[in-house]
Design an enzyme around this catalytic site. Structure first.
Site, PDB file in Angstrom:
ATOM      1  N   ASN A 212      66.886 151.913  18.673  1.00 26.82           N
ATOM      2  CA  ASN A 212      67.861 153.009  18.542  1.00 26.82           C
ATOM      3  C   ASN A 212      68.607 152.880  17.217  1.00 26.82           C
ATOM      4  OD1 ASN A 212      70.389 151.424  18.953  1.00 26.82           O
ATOM      5  ND2 ASN A 212      69.436 151.035  20.945  1.00 26.82           N
ATOM      6  N   ASP A 281      67.825 150.970  27.651  1.00 23.33           N
ATOM      7  CA  ASP A 281      67.813 151.071  29.114  1.00 23.33           C
ATOM      8  C   ASP A 281      66.420 150.859  29.702  1.00 23.33           C
ATOM      9  OD1 ASP A 281      70.552 151.666  29.651  1.00 23.33           O
ATOM     10  OD2 ASP A 281      70.230 153.620  28.708  1.00 23.33           O
ATOM     11  N   LYS A 291      47.907 143.674  18.475  1.00 25.94           N
ATOM     12  CA  LYS A 291      48.269 144.972  17.900  1.00 25.94           C
ATOM     13  C   LYS A 291      47.361 146.051  18.507  1.00 25.94           C
ATOM     14  CE  LYS A 291      48.400 147.577  13.675  1.00 25.94           C
ATOM     15  NZ  LYS A 291      47.795 147.713  12.380  1.00 25.94           N
ATOM     16  N   PHE A 325      81.478 151.078  26.134  1.00 27.04           N
ATOM     17  CA  PHE A 325      81.387 152.177  25.174  1.00 27.04           C
ATOM     18  C   PHE A 325      80.536 153.286  25.772  1.00 27.04           C
ATOM     19  CE2 PHE A 325      83.065 151.100  20.927  1.00 27.04           C
ATOM     20  CZ  PHE A 325      83.588 149.860  21.232  1.00 27.04           C
ATOM     21  N   LYS A 339      81.026 156.287  33.875  1.00 25.14           N
ATOM     22  CA  LYS A 339      80.656 154.930  33.456  1.00 25.14           C
ATOM     23  C   LYS A 339      81.805 153.946  33.717  1.00 25.14           C
ATOM     24  CE  LYS A 339      77.316 156.613  30.204  1.00 25.14           C
ATOM     25  NZ  LYS A 339      76.814 156.829  28.865  1.00 25.14           N
ATOM     26  N   LYS A 343      80.903 151.039  36.329  1.00 21.18           N
ATOM     27  CA  LYS A 343      80.757 149.691  35.774  1.00 21.18           C
ATOM     28  C   LYS A 343      82.034 148.849  35.938  1.00 21.18           C
ATOM     29  CE  LYS A 343      77.268 151.452  32.639  1.00 21.18           C
ATOM     30  NZ  LYS A 343      76.300 151.061  31.637  1.00 21.18           N
TER      31      LYS A 343
HETATM   32  N1  CTP Z   1      75.111 148.800  28.683  1.00 21.32           N
HETATM   33  C1  CTP Z   1      74.675 147.578  29.171  1.00 21.32           C
HETATM   34  N2  CTP Z   1      73.416 147.430  29.636  1.00 21.32           N
HETATM   35  C2  CTP Z   1      72.543 148.452  29.634  1.00 21.32           C
HETATM   36  C3  CTP Z   1      72.950 149.692  29.132  1.00 21.32           C
HETATM   37  C4  CTP Z   1      74.243 149.821  28.644  1.00 21.32           C
HETATM   38  O1  CTP Z   1      75.466 146.640  29.174  1.00 21.32           O
HETATM   39  N3  CTP Z   1      71.313 148.284  30.101  1.00 21.32           N
HETATM   40  C5  CTP Z   1      76.504 148.966  28.201  1.00 21.32           C
HETATM   41  C6  CTP Z   1      76.650 149.316  26.743  1.00 21.32           C
HETATM   42  O2  CTP Z   1      76.831 148.165  25.944  1.00 21.32           O
HETATM   43  C7  CTP Z   1      77.858 150.215  26.736  1.00 21.32           C
HETATM   44  C8  CTP Z   1      77.775 150.938  28.062  1.00 21.32           C
HETATM   45  O3  CTP Z   1      77.044 150.066  28.913  1.00 21.32           O
HETATM   46  O4  CTP Z   1      79.077 149.504  26.721  1.00 21.32           O
HETATM   47  C9  CTP Z   1      77.027 152.219  27.926  1.00 21.32           C
HETATM   48  O5  CTP Z   1      76.796 152.764  29.164  1.00 21.32           O
HETATM   49  P1  CTP Z   1      75.400 153.425  29.580  1.00 21.32           P
HETATM   50  O6  CTP Z   1      75.650 154.113  30.864  1.00 21.32           O
HETATM   51  O7  CTP Z   1      74.282 152.489  29.680  1.00 21.32           O
HETATM   52  O8  CTP Z   1      75.152 154.348  28.376  1.00 21.32           O
HETATM   53  P2  CTP Z   1      73.791 154.933  27.987  1.00 21.32           P
HETATM   54  O9  CTP Z   1      72.740 153.878  27.774  1.00 21.32           O
HETATM   55  O10 CTP Z   1      74.068 155.844  26.856  1.00 21.32           O
HETATM   56  O11 CTP Z   1      73.439 155.636  29.367  1.00 21.32           O
HETATM   57  P3  CTP Z   1      73.095 157.133  29.756  1.00 21.32           P
HETATM   58  O12 CTP Z   1      71.662 157.273  29.400  1.00 21.32           O
HETATM   59  O13 CTP Z   1      73.342 157.121  31.226  1.00 21.32           O
HETATM   60  O14 CTP Z   1      74.041 158.004  29.004  1.00 21.32           O
END
Ligand code: CTP
Length: 402
Positions: A212, A281, A291, A325, A339, A343
């Site tokens: 990303n 995620d 490869k 975040f 969130k 969380k």
């Molecule tokens: N986070 C985490 N572990 C993950 C995904 C995210 O610890 N597997 C943490 C990030 O560091 C951030 C927050 O969770 O502090 C973001 O929330 P999240 O819901 O995961 O955001 P997105 O990945 O953007 O999810 P969505 O696709 O639901 O918007």
């Protein structure tokens, strides 16, 4: 709220600009932090806000001029100048800036500032042409060179109907600057702060991965600021081109699972965890050891869910302050709230990454902080380092004593 400013005498100068009403919130916030606030209003300021408002909010008599209080006038300006631990002017008009640059002392505020040996902070706010006018800029430079601190105005919609630079920073930011000035340099000494930053990746084969756009800047700035405040800092960093910050134990990881095990290792004795990382995620279900060679036609990659690290921390949390975040492109506050709750966070830093100046790559961010009680703080465009300081101020306020 901790009384960070207990015993501090702050002289709050208010000059005649449309932003004068915001000085009321500044006075209120300073007082809540334990400061004694002594307000001096210029004559023009009294056209915008009443003396009574400041008297009620500050709990102290308000100075409105040199000549009204005949009994005290000869000593008052010296008394306040001596008493002040800090003089803060909100807003500082172009006129006040010019008078100070020239060394004038024709009212209570300018007289006090000329007579004081305390640090002087000015928060200029004015029409953007007045602000960018070379004479104002020269005056501000002169004042800076003489040791005054200028809190830079923000950009945005101005009362005069145009967009530009000259807007007063939000009261909460002004107060954060004051607090930072007084807070012992080591306000986080003895605390362990765990920060994550950068993006994690999902390898596909030895040469390819899914990733990303995170640069890691926000988390690195937080780690640096926490180290400056004397904390023991562990930075678990995903992919980022930034060098290891000074005075911080940096653990480099690539995948979400690696980040998870590094974070879990340092979590139990951490006082606060700030998860600025952009965590992948999903991971690739079958990572190829070799490869993958291209072939004609489409290529489908099967993905499976990665653990949600912050969610796990939220469930395990005991004394730790947890900050997450949310980078969104729509429904910012609605998603952020979900969130925050899911969380089990103390607060969440939400930003709309579609806004210019916010998000991944740049040095700036625009954020809203949402707390468990539903309170939302809005922060305009600012440097990531400044936002890092505000985030840590809030963490400090939530941290249990001792
Ligand atoms: N986070 C985490 N572990 C993950 C995904 C995210 O610890 N597997 C943490 C990030 O560091 C951030 C927050 O969770 O502090 C973001 O929330 P999240 O819901 O995961 O955001 P997105 O990945 O953007 O999810 P969505 O696709 O639901 O918007």
């Amino acid at each position: 709220m901790a009384e960070y400013l207990a015993g501090k005498n702050i002289v709050l100068g208010v000059t005649g600009g449309i932003a004068a009403y915001k000085a009321v919130e500044v006075a209120s916030r300073l007082r809540k932090l334990g400061a004694e606030v002594h307000v001096i209003m210029t004559r023009a300021a009294q056209e915008f806000v009443t003396e009574l408002t400041f008297r009620e909010i500050s709990g102290n008599p308000v100075n409105t001029g040199m000549w009204e209080k005949v009994l005290h006038w000869n000593v008052e300006h010296i008394a306040l100048a001596r008493l002040a631990d800090l003089v803060l002017v909100v807003p500082a008009t172009a006129n006040l800036v010019a008078k100070l640059a020239a060394g004038m002392a024709d009212d209570m505020l300018t007289t006090t500032i000329l007579a004081t040996q305390a640090p002087v902070f000015l928060a200029p706010a004015m029409n953007s042409n007045m602000y960018t006018n070379p004479v104002t800029q020269e005056n501000l430079e002169k004042l800076k060179a003489r040791g005054m601190r200028i809190l830079p105005p923000a950009s945005g919609h101005l009362a005069c109907g145009i967009d530009g630079v000259g807007r007063l920073p939000e009261p909460v930011e002004i107060v954060s600057c004051v607090k930072a000035h007084f807070s012992a340099v080591c306000s986080l000494r003895g605390r362990k702060i765990l920060v994550t930053a950068g993006g994690t990746i999902a390898p596909i084969d030895p040469v390819r991965f899914l990733g990303n756009r995170s640069s890691g800047k926000m988390g690195y700035r937080i780690a640096e600021e926490a180290a400056k405040r004397g904390a023991e800092v562990v930075l678990v960093s995903g992919v980022s081109a930034l060098p290891d910050p000074e005075g911080v134990r940096t653990v480099r990881v690539e995948t979400t699972e690696e980040m998870r095990s590094a974070v879990l290792q340092d979590f139990p004795d951490a006082d606060a965890v700030i998860k600025a990382a952009a965590v992948a995620d999903y991971r690739v279900k079958h990572v190829s050891e070799q490869k993958i060679k291209k072939s004609d036609g489409e290529w489908t990659i099967e993905l499976e869910r990665n653990p949600d690290i912050l969610y796990e921390l939220g469930r395990m949390k005991k004394h730790q302050v947890l900050v997450g975040f949310a980078a969104e492109t729509q429904n910012l506050m609605e998603y952020a709230k979900k969130k925050l709750e899911k969380k089990n966070l103390d607060f969440i830093v939400a930003n709309d990454v579609t806004m210019p100046g916010a998000g991944f790559r740049g040095e700036t961010n625009i954020a809203r902080l949402m707390f468990r009680d539903g309170k939302v703080e809005e922060h305009p465009l600012m440097k990531k380092a400044e936002l890092a300081a505000i985030i840590l101020d809030r963490v400090e306020e939530i941290l249990p004593c001792g």
